[in-house]
Design a protein around this motif. Structure first.
Motif, PDB file in Angstrom:
ATOM      1  N   GLN A 195      -2.264  -7.280   0.394  1.00 40.87           N
ATOM      2  CA  GLN A 195      -3.306  -7.720  -0.741  1.00 40.87           C
ATOM      3  C   GLN A 195      -4.038  -6.293  -1.360  1.00 40.87           C
ATOM      4  N   PHE A 196      -3.950  -5.924  -2.401  1.00 43.53           N
ATOM      5  CA  PHE A 196      -4.642  -4.957  -2.971  1.00 43.53           C
ATOM      6  C   PHE A 196      -5.889  -5.160  -3.669  1.00 43.53           C
ATOM      7  N   ALA A 197      -6.892  -4.583  -3.371  1.00 46.28           N
ATOM      8  CA  ALA A 197      -8.194  -5.125  -4.106  1.00 46.28           C
ATOM      9  C   ALA A 197      -8.810  -3.694  -4.604  1.00 46.28           C
ATOM     10  N   ASP A 198      -9.415  -3.779  -5.817  1.00 47.45           N
ATOM     11  CA  ASP A 198     -10.176  -2.751  -6.583  1.00 47.45           C
ATOM     12  C   ASP A 198     -11.511  -2.221  -5.790  1.00 47.45           C
ATOM     13  N   LEU A 199     -11.554  -1.165  -5.669  1.00 54.12           N
ATOM     14  CA  LEU A 199     -12.599  -0.596  -4.997  1.00 54.12           C
ATOM     15  C   LEU A 199     -13.734  -0.162  -6.158  1.00 54.12           C
ATOM     16  N   PRO A 200     -14.900  -0.839  -6.163  1.00 54.56           N
ATOM     17  CA  PRO A 200     -15.777  -0.543  -7.066  1.00 54.56           C
ATOM     18  C   PRO A 200     -16.207   0.970  -7.216  1.00 54.56           C
ATOM     19  N   GLU A 201     -16.102   1.581  -8.242  1.00 58.68           N
ATOM     20  CA  GLU A 201     -16.099   2.819  -8.704  1.00 58.68           C
ATOM     21  C   GLU A 201     -17.688   3.234  -8.308  1.00 58.68           C
ATOM     22  N   ASP A 202     -18.661   2.560  -8.484  1.00 52.20           N
ATOM     23  CA  ASP A 202     -20.120   2.976  -7.976  1.00 52.20           C
ATOM     24  C   ASP A 202     -20.311   2.991  -6.543  1.00 52.20           C
ATOM     25  N   ALA A 203     -19.677   2.105  -5.950  1.00 52.34           N
ATOM     26  CA  ALA A 203     -19.892   1.806  -4.512  1.00 52.34           C
ATOM     27  C   ALA A 203     -19.618   2.760  -3.867  1.00 52.34           C
ATOM     28  N   PHE A 204     -18.190   3.351  -4.007  1.00 50.47           N
ATOM     29  CA  PHE A 204     -17.373   4.202  -3.031  1.00 50.47           C
ATOM     30  C   PHE A 204     -16.923   5.204  -3.727  1.00 50.47           C
ATOM     31  N   PRO A 205     -17.309   6.360  -4.051  1.00 50.84           N
ATOM     32  CA  PRO A 205     -16.911   7.507  -5.044  1.00 50.84           C
ATOM     33  C   PRO A 205     -15.361   7.943  -4.731  1.00 50.84           C
ATOM     34  N   GLU A 206     -14.953   7.718  -3.538  1.00 48.07           N
ATOM     35  CA  GLU A 206     -13.588   8.026  -3.077  1.00 48.07           C
ATOM     36  C   GLU A 206     -12.984   7.034  -1.965  1.00 48.07           C
ATOM     37  N   ILE A 207     -11.620   6.628  -2.304  1.00 48.72           N
ATOM     38  CA  ILE A 207     -11.044   5.959  -1.478  1.00 48.72           C
ATOM     39  C   ILE A 207     -10.944   6.596   0.018  1.00 48.72           C
ATOM     40  N   GLN A 208     -10.918   6.096   1.059  1.00 47.34           N
ATOM     41  CA  GLN A 208     -10.797   6.581   2.309  1.00 47.34           C
ATOM     42  C   GLN A 208      -9.216   6.321   2.551  1.00 47.34           C
ATOM     43  N   ASN A 209      -8.496   7.287   2.468  1.00 39.44           N
ATOM     44  CA  ASN A 209      -7.052   7.308   2.567  1.00 39.44           C
ATOM     45  C   ASN A 209      -6.347   6.677   3.858  1.00 39.44           C
ATOM     46  N   GLN A 210      -5.711   5.617   3.843  1.00 38.78           N
ATOM     47  CA  GLN A 210      -5.125   5.454   5.121  1.00 38.78           C
ATOM     48  C   GLN A 210      -3.609   5.768   5.155  1.00 38.78           C
ATOM     49  N   HIS A 211      -3.039   5.496   6.276  1.00 43.56           N
ATOM     50  CA  HIS A 211      -1.524   5.863   6.369  1.00 43.56           C
ATOM     51  C   HIS A 211      -0.893   4.307   6.781  1.00 43.56           C
ATOM     52  N   TYR A 212       0.021   4.195   6.066  1.00 42.38           N
ATOM     53  CA  TYR A 212       0.807   2.903   6.158  1.00 42.38           C
ATOM     54  C   TYR A 212       2.311   3.107   6.245  1.00 42.38           C
ATOM     55  N   ALA A 213       2.800   2.690   7.307  1.00 41.97           N
ATOM     56  CA  ALA A 213       4.399   3.108   7.704  1.00 41.97           C
ATOM     57  C   ALA A 213       5.185   1.656   7.591  1.00 41.97           C
ATOM     58  N   PHE A 214       6.285   1.776   6.786  1.00 45.26           N
ATOM     59  CA  PHE A 214       7.366   0.661   6.433  1.00 45.26           C
ATOM     60  C   PHE A 214       8.658   0.987   7.182  1.00 45.26           C
ATOM     61  N   ARG A 215       9.115   0.121   7.900  1.00 43.23           N
ATOM     62  CA  ARG A 215      10.330   0.199   8.431  1.00 43.23           C
ATOM     63  C   ARG A 215      11.357  -0.459   7.623  1.00 43.23           C
ATOM     64  N   VAL A 216      12.484   0.059   7.147  1.00 40.77           N
ATOM     65  CA  VAL A 216      13.338  -0.338   5.948  1.00 40.77           C
ATOM     66  C   VAL A 216      14.756  -0.228   6.699  1.00 40.77           C
ATOM     67  N   ASP A 217      15.756  -0.906   5.947  1.00 40.72           N
ATOM     68  CA  ASP A 217      17.093  -0.552   6.449  1.00 40.72           C
ATOM     69  C   ASP A 217      17.688   0.641   5.687  1.00 40.72           C
ATOM     70  N   ASP A 218      18.914   1.096   5.982  1.00 37.83           N
ATOM     71  CA  ASP A 218      19.428   2.024   5.536  1.00 37.83           C
ATOM     72  C   ASP A 218      19.607   1.958   4.008  1.00 37.83           C
ATOM     73  N   ASP A 219      20.087   0.969   3.364  1.00 36.38           N
ATOM     74  CA  ASP A 219      20.414   0.594   2.106  1.00 36.38           C
ATOM     75  C   ASP A 219      19.062   0.629   1.283  1.00 36.38           C
ATOM     76  N   LEU A 220      17.829   0.069   1.600  1.00 38.68           N
ATOM     77  CA  LEU A 220      16.805  -0.010   1.274  1.00 38.68           C
ATOM     78  C   LEU A 220      16.241   1.544   0.910  1.00 38.68           C
ATOM     79  N   PHE A 221      16.363   2.016   2.093  1.00 39.47           N
ATOM     80  CA  PHE A 221      15.649   3.673   2.183  1.00 39.47           C
ATOM     81  C   PHE A 221      16.528   4.316   1.010  1.00 39.47           C
TER      82      PHE A 221
END
Length: 128
Positions: free
Chosen positions: A49-75
């Motif tokens: 679920q993607f949610a817009d972060l209010p510009e005035d509430a937080f000047p910068e998004i705290q970047n996160q790490h997300y890992a996705f396992r995929v099969d060879d064809d999708l890779f």
């Protein structure tokens, strides 16, 4: 009942752009969206679920790490899209091997950023 991963909320500057990026790169399915969320669905019933972060509430998004396992064809297809779209990517999380993929953990992997700056990892092997 076993424990399974169901959903996560990912901060975005433009939730529709971030969701479109995931649909494009990972071939994620569009999912019903509601309220402040633009949703995509992955295999196994996992919802992002993607949610817009209010510009005035937080000047910068705290970047996160997300890992996705995929099969060879999708890779292969996803990596080709990253290259064709000019998305900067690396073989390593330290960003020392630009434009390359790695061959660790019994598969292949690549790191890149989404439109909000989150650090994504796509891999065909598994750490466990």
């Amino acid at each position: 009942m076993t424990c399974t991963f169901n959903h996560t909320i990912v901060a975005a500057r433009d939730r529709t752009v971030s969701a479109a990026f995931f649909r494009h790169v990972f071939e994620a399915a569009e999912a019903p969206s509601w309220g402040p969320f633009t949703n995509v669905s992955l295999d196994g019933g996992v919802l992002i679920q993607f949610a817009d972060l209010p510009e005035d509430a937080f000047p910068e998004i705290q970047n996160q790490h997300y890992a996705f396992r995929v099969d060879d064809d999708l890779f292969d297809r996803a990596h080709a899209r990253l290259v064709a779209d000019g998305v900067e990517h690396w073989a390593d999380p330290q960003q020392q091997r630009p434009g390359e993929i790695n061959h660790g953990h019994g598969g292949r992997g690549v790191y890149f950023r989404d439109p909000a700056g989150h650090f994504l990892e796509m891999l065909t092997g598994s750490y466990v």
